[in-house]
Design a protein around this motif. Structure first.
Motif, PDB file in Angstrom:
ATOM      1  N   SER A  23       0.853  -1.188   0.000  1.00  0.00           N
ATOM      2  CA  SER A  23       0.000   0.000   0.000  1.00  0.00           C
ATOM      3  C   SER A  23       0.885   1.232   0.000  1.00  0.00           C
ATOM      4  CB  SER A  23      -0.868  -0.042   1.267  1.00  0.00           C
ATOM      5  OG  SER A  23      -1.664   1.118   1.364  1.00  0.00           O
ATOM      6  N   ASN A  24       0.484   2.236  -0.767  1.00  0.00           N
ATOM      7  CA  ASN A  24       1.251   3.483  -0.772  1.00  0.00           C
ATOM      8  C   ASN A  24       0.601   4.507   0.145  1.00  0.00           C
ATOM      9  OD1 ASN A  24       3.335   5.235  -1.732  1.00  0.00           O
ATOM     10  ND2 ASN A  24       1.829   6.235  -3.050  1.00  0.00           N
ATOM     11  N   LYS A  25      -0.716   4.685   0.005  1.00  0.00           N
ATOM     12  CA  LYS A  25      -1.413   5.727   0.771  1.00  0.00           C
ATOM     13  C   LYS A  25      -2.250   5.182   1.928  1.00  0.00           C
ATOM     14  CE  LYS A  25      -0.240   9.405  -1.617  1.00  0.00           C
ATOM     15  NZ  LYS A  25       0.525  10.492  -1.035  1.00  0.00           N
ATOM     16  N   SER A  42      -4.927   2.776   2.025  1.00  0.00           N
ATOM     17  CA  SER A  42      -6.227   2.094   1.906  1.00  0.00           C
ATOM     18  C   SER A  42      -6.073   0.580   1.821  1.00  0.00           C
ATOM     19  CB  SER A  42      -6.986   2.588   0.676  1.00  0.00           C
ATOM     20  OG  SER A  42      -7.430   3.900   0.891  1.00  0.00           O
ATOM     21  N   ASN A  43      -5.093   0.129   1.059  1.00  0.00           N
ATOM     22  CA  ASN A  43      -4.911  -1.324   0.942  1.00  0.00           C
ATOM     23  C   ASN A  43      -4.319  -1.923   2.220  1.00  0.00           C
ATOM     24  OD1 ASN A  43      -5.725  -2.490  -1.863  1.00  0.00           O
ATOM     25  ND2 ASN A  43      -4.899  -0.432  -2.226  1.00  0.00           N
ATOM     26  N   ILE A  88      -4.195  -0.425  -7.742  1.00  0.00           N
ATOM     27  CA  ILE A  88      -4.011  -0.443  -9.204  1.00  0.00           C
ATOM     28  C   ILE A  88      -3.581   0.955  -9.594  1.00  0.00           C
ATOM     29  CG2 ILE A  88      -5.299  -0.551 -11.391  1.00  0.00           C
ATOM     30  CD1 ILE A  88      -7.017  -2.774 -10.054  1.00  0.00           C
ATOM     31  N   MET A 106      -2.614   3.282 -13.072  1.00  0.00           N
ATOM     32  CA  MET A 106      -2.571   3.402 -14.530  1.00  0.00           C
ATOM     33  C   MET A 106      -2.996   2.100 -15.239  1.00  0.00           C
ATOM     34  SD  MET A 106      -1.465   6.415 -14.249  1.00  0.00           S
ATOM     35  CE  MET A 106      -1.238   6.957 -15.912  1.00  0.00           C
ATOM     36  N   GLY A 107      -4.010   1.479 -14.693  1.00  0.00           N
ATOM     37  CA  GLY A 107      -4.536   0.255 -15.306  1.00  0.00           C
ATOM     38  C   GLY A 107      -3.592  -0.935 -15.233  1.00  0.00           C
ATOM     39  N   CYS A 147      -8.200  -2.357  -3.266  1.00  0.00           N
ATOM     40  CA  CYS A 147      -8.948  -1.124  -3.062  1.00  0.00           C
ATOM     41  C   CYS A 147      -8.419  -0.207  -4.157  1.00  0.00           C
ATOM     42  CB  CYS A 147      -8.698  -0.523  -1.674  1.00  0.00           C
ATOM     43  SG  CYS A 147      -9.449   1.112  -1.557  1.00  0.00           S
ATOM     44  N   GLY A 179      -9.430   2.709  -7.670  1.00  0.00           N
ATOM     45  CA  GLY A 179     -10.253   3.862  -8.005  1.00  0.00           C
ATOM     46  C   GLY A 179     -11.392   3.513  -8.940  1.00  0.00           C
ATOM     47  N   SER A 180     -11.183   2.537  -9.805  1.00  0.00           N
ATOM     48  CA  SER A 180     -12.188   2.252 -10.844  1.00  0.00           C
ATOM     49  C   SER A 180     -13.456   1.645 -10.261  1.00  0.00           C
ATOM     50  CB  SER A 180     -11.591   1.301 -11.890  1.00  0.00           C
ATOM     51  OG  SER A 180     -11.044   0.170 -11.272  1.00  0.00           O
ATOM     52  N   PHE A 213      -8.479   1.788 -17.606  1.00  0.00           N
ATOM     53  CA  PHE A 213      -7.892   1.860 -16.266  1.00  0.00           C
ATOM     54  C   PHE A 213      -8.687   1.055 -15.228  1.00  0.00           C
ATOM     55  CE2 PHE A 213      -6.459   5.765 -18.432  1.00  0.00           C
ATOM     56  CZ  PHE A 213      -5.089   5.498 -18.406  1.00  0.00           C
TER      57      PHE A 213
HETATM   58  C1  LIG Z   1      -0.890   7.546  -9.918  1.00  0.00           C
HETATM   59  C2  LIG Z   1      -2.140   6.783  -9.638  1.00  0.00           C
HETATM   60  C3  LIG Z   1      -2.754   6.076 -10.649  1.00  0.00           C
HETATM   61  C4  LIG Z   1      -3.927   5.366 -10.416  1.00  0.00           C
HETATM   62  N1  LIG Z   1      -4.477   4.646 -11.441  1.00  0.00           N
HETATM   63  C5  LIG Z   1      -5.574   3.883 -11.205  1.00  0.00           C
HETATM   64  C6  LIG Z   1      -6.113   3.049 -12.230  1.00  0.00           C
HETATM   65  O1  LIG Z   1      -5.626   2.989 -13.349  1.00  0.00           O
HETATM   66  N2  LIG Z   1      -7.208   2.321 -11.925  1.00  0.00           N
HETATM   67  C7  LIG Z   1      -7.785   2.311 -10.695  1.00  0.00           C
HETATM   68  O2  LIG Z   1      -8.755   1.598 -10.491  1.00  0.00           O
HETATM   69  N3  LIG Z   1      -7.296   3.098  -9.698  1.00  0.00           N
HETATM   70  C8  LIG Z   1      -6.209   3.873  -9.918  1.00  0.00           C
HETATM   71  N4  LIG Z   1      -5.678   4.644  -8.914  1.00  0.00           N
HETATM   72  C9  LIG Z   1      -6.363   4.684  -7.614  1.00  0.00           C
HETATM   73  C10 LIG Z   1      -5.709   3.779  -6.590  1.00  0.00           C
HETATM   74  O3  LIG Z   1      -5.772   2.426  -6.990  1.00  0.00           O
HETATM   75  C11 LIG Z   1      -6.422   3.954  -5.262  1.00  0.00           C
HETATM   76  O4  LIG Z   1      -6.325   5.307  -4.858  1.00  0.00           O
HETATM   77  C12 LIG Z   1      -5.908   3.031  -4.163  1.00  0.00           C
HETATM   78  O5  LIG Z   1      -6.850   2.965  -3.141  1.00  0.00           O
HETATM   79  C13 LIG Z   1      -4.610   3.465  -3.525  1.00  0.00           C
HETATM   80  O6  LIG Z   1      -4.239   2.470  -2.607  1.00  0.00           O
HETATM   81  P1  LIG Z   1      -3.314   2.752  -1.343  1.00  0.00           P
HETATM   82  O7  LIG Z   1      -4.001   3.806  -0.516  1.00  0.00           O
HETATM   83  O8  LIG Z   1      -3.235   1.452  -0.650  1.00  0.00           O
HETATM   84  O9  LIG Z   1      -1.979   3.224  -1.848  1.00  0.00           O
HETATM   85  C14 LIG Z   1      -4.515   5.371  -9.128  1.00  0.00           C
HETATM   86  C15 LIG Z   1      -3.899   6.097  -8.089  1.00  0.00           C
HETATM   87  C16 LIG Z   1      -2.725   6.785  -8.326  1.00  0.00           C
HETATM   88  C17 LIG Z   1      -2.091   7.545  -7.201  1.00  0.00           C
END
Ligand SMILES: Cc1cc2nc3c(=O)[nH]c(=O)nc-3n(C[C@H](O)[C@H](O)[C@H](O)COP(=O)(O)O)c2cc1C
Length: 178
Positions: free
Chosen positions: A10-12, A14-15, A70, A72-73, A98, A100-101, A110
């Motif tokens: 996880s970076n931020k 949520s995961n 995920i 950039m897809g 977890c 965005g899509s 994506f």
């Molecule tokens: C640079 C970037 C690109 C992303 N691209 C996608 C994507 O292509 N498809 C998607 O479903 N979510 C995308 N997301 C959303 C992340 O998957 C989502 O915010 C996720 O919960 C982050 O997880 P984390 O909080 O564990 O790091 C992207 C987020 C970032 C920061």
């Protein structure tokens, strides 16, 4: 053989939140993937040096639940490295994200649907389930498709309720029966 382990990146956060919640609900072990070089921008450019060895012995687990975002897809480098490194030690794998899509856009460029297909192709019959928890599930209806809103939203105890909690409970039930 021990039943299940949750492995996550996880970076931020949520995961991480989701992985911890899964591990608590299933009363199973949890370990974080530690990339050798943890630089987000390099991951986006697909530059990575693999991951550090895990402390747990993956072959001792019946099921691995792999959890991560995920971007950039793509099926992201730390998760990909985990599969490459431990492929022959993985018995069965469940991929959870977890992301965005939304479900409606899962098959777009994506979307998580395409990443699920990639994971299934990499793992063949070792992959027994893929499950998405789109961030939009914790947003109000008018913000569900709002990229800015979902990028700024992270799962936590306050927002993890309603639709996402229901999806989570169903997921835990399904995994417990596997
Ligand atoms: C640079 C970037 C690109 C992303 N691209 C996608 C994507 O292509 N498809 C998607 O479903 N979510 C995308 N997301 C959303 C992340 O998957 C989502 O915010 C996720 O919960 C982050 O997880 P984390 O909080 O564990 O790091 C992207 C987020 C970032 C920061």
């Amino acid at each position: 053989m021990k039943k299940t382990i949750v492995i996550y990146y996880s970076n931020k956060g949520s995961n991480k939140y989701l992985a911890e919640k899964i591990s608590k609900s299933l009363s199973c072990e949890l370990e974080k993937i530690r990339p050798r070089l943890n630089i987000f921008l390099l991951f986006l450019m697909n530059i990575h040096l693999g991951i550090k060895p895990l402390k747990h012995e993956i072959q001792e687990y019946d099921k691995v639940i792999l959890c991560g975002p995920i971007w950039m897809g793509k099926f992201i480098p730390p998760l990909r490295s985990f599969i490459k490194r431990y492929f022959y030690k993985i018995n069965k794998l469940i991929f959870v994200t977890c992301c965005g899509s939304t479900d409606a856009k899962k098959d777009e460029k994506f979307g998580h649907g395409l990443v699920f297909k990639e994971v299934e192709n990499m793992l063949n019959d070792k992959c027994i389930l893929c499950q998405a928890f789109p961030v939009g599930l914790v947003l109000p209806d008018d913000k569900k498709e709002d990229t800015d809103a979902f990028m700024k939203t992270h799962l936590n105890d306050e927002n993890f309720k309603g639709e996402i909690q229901e999806r989570f409970d169903n997921f835990i039930q399904k995994v417990s029966e596997m």
